[in-house]
Design a protein around this motif. Sequence first.
Motif, PDB file in Angstrom:
ATOM      1  N   VAL A 179      22.610  41.611  57.773  1.00  0.00           N
ATOM      2  CA  VAL A 179      23.074  40.512  57.090  1.00  0.00           C
ATOM      3  C   VAL A 179      22.507  39.476  57.848  1.00  0.00           C
ATOM      4  O   VAL A 179      22.768  39.151  58.882  1.00  0.00           O
ATOM      5  N   THR A 212      19.864  47.990  57.796  1.00  0.00           N
ATOM      6  CA  THR A 212      20.147  46.977  56.992  1.00  0.00           C
ATOM      7  C   THR A 212      21.099  45.555  57.931  1.00  0.00           C
ATOM      8  O   THR A 212      21.908  46.190  58.654  1.00  0.00           O
ATOM      9  N   ARG A 264      26.116  56.131  52.043  1.00  0.00           N
ATOM     10  CA  ARG A 264      25.526  55.527  51.229  1.00  0.00           C
ATOM     11  C   ARG A 264      24.045  55.814  50.881  1.00  0.00           C
ATOM     12  O   ARG A 264      23.588  55.978  49.895  1.00  0.00           O
ATOM     13  N   SER A 266      20.421  59.327  59.522  1.00  0.00           N
ATOM     14  CA  SER A 266      21.443  58.475  59.038  1.00  0.00           C
ATOM     15  C   SER A 266      22.761  58.771  58.845  1.00  0.00           C
ATOM     16  O   SER A 266      22.755  60.078  58.360  1.00  0.00           O
ATOM     17  N   VAL A 274      20.722  46.557  49.264  1.00  0.00           N
ATOM     18  CA  VAL A 274      21.849  45.744  49.959  1.00  0.00           C
ATOM     19  C   VAL A 274      22.841  46.829  50.397  1.00  0.00           C
ATOM     20  O   VAL A 274      23.314  46.931  51.333  1.00  0.00           O
ATOM     21  N   VAL A 275      22.951  47.942  49.420  1.00  0.00           N
ATOM     22  CA  VAL A 275      23.700  49.114  49.517  1.00  0.00           C
ATOM     23  C   VAL A 275      23.449  49.899  51.067  1.00  0.00           C
ATOM     24  O   VAL A 275      23.983  50.650  51.424  1.00  0.00           O
ATOM     25  N   GLN A 281      28.809  46.953  46.733  1.00  0.00           N
ATOM     26  CA  GLN A 281      28.920  48.100  45.615  1.00  0.00           C
ATOM     27  C   GLN A 281      30.477  48.247  45.489  1.00  0.00           C
ATOM     28  O   GLN A 281      30.784  49.235  44.761  1.00  0.00           O
TER      29      GLN A 281
END
Length: 197
Positions: free
Chosen positions: A75, A73, A16, A12, A172-173, A155
């Motif tokens: 949304v 991730t 974060r 990655s 979520v972060v 965050q």
Amino acid sequence: MTISAPVLCLASASPRRRALLASIGVPVTVQPCDIDETPLADELATAYVHRLAVAKAQAAVPLTNLPTLGSDTAVVVDGRILGKPMDAEEGAEMLQLLSGRQHEVLTAVAVSGPLGMLSCCVTTQVTMRVIEADEIAAYWRTGEPADKAGGYAIQGLAAIFVKEIQGSHSAVVGLPLFETTHLLRRQGVPIWQRGSR
Ligand SMILES: Cc1cn([C@H]2C[C@H](O)[C@@H](COP(=O)(O)OP(=O)(O)OP(=O)(O)O)O2)c(=O)[nH]c1=O
């Protein structure tokens, strides 16, 4: 300062994800991989994030034989998958869609190791207050939304838009730490525990 040897390969580029792993005592070696993140036709959001997390873990070529973690991730609102906004216009469109209502954030994690590929997907409900057009424009100018799924960072400054969350804040972060710990332990990766610090 002691620099600990890596115990995991992190597939990655996300600072974060690296920071979240460091927060639970997991030093990593980073192997970012560039994969096509376009959703397939009619692909459901859970299948999409799961496919990408596995693809990232598989694409990394670790220099050592450490277990490898990939994650994704997204949304999701009204079944629509929101990735990272390309420009101010798309960023504004995303926040308008999210304003004054609830949406879902899906994060999938895949860890390859001695047990093969283990994975999980965590869904978190996020409710935002109404966000005014001038706030959306000002928020874009901060630079924060550009590299975040859905065009916001819970965050960061966008915390002032978030009325409620049900689920995992760390997911979520970028990485659900509770569930990730479980996967890492099963693959033999040492995690912080009582007495180890
Ligand atoms: C919703 C939300 C997303 N994000 C971030 C998490 C992810 O880094 C990013 C979603 O994009 P991803 O494609 O999941 O991750 P990435 O491109 O940053 O890193 P890589 O693919 O190399 O692993 O959005 C936040 O930091 N805060 C938030 O509130």
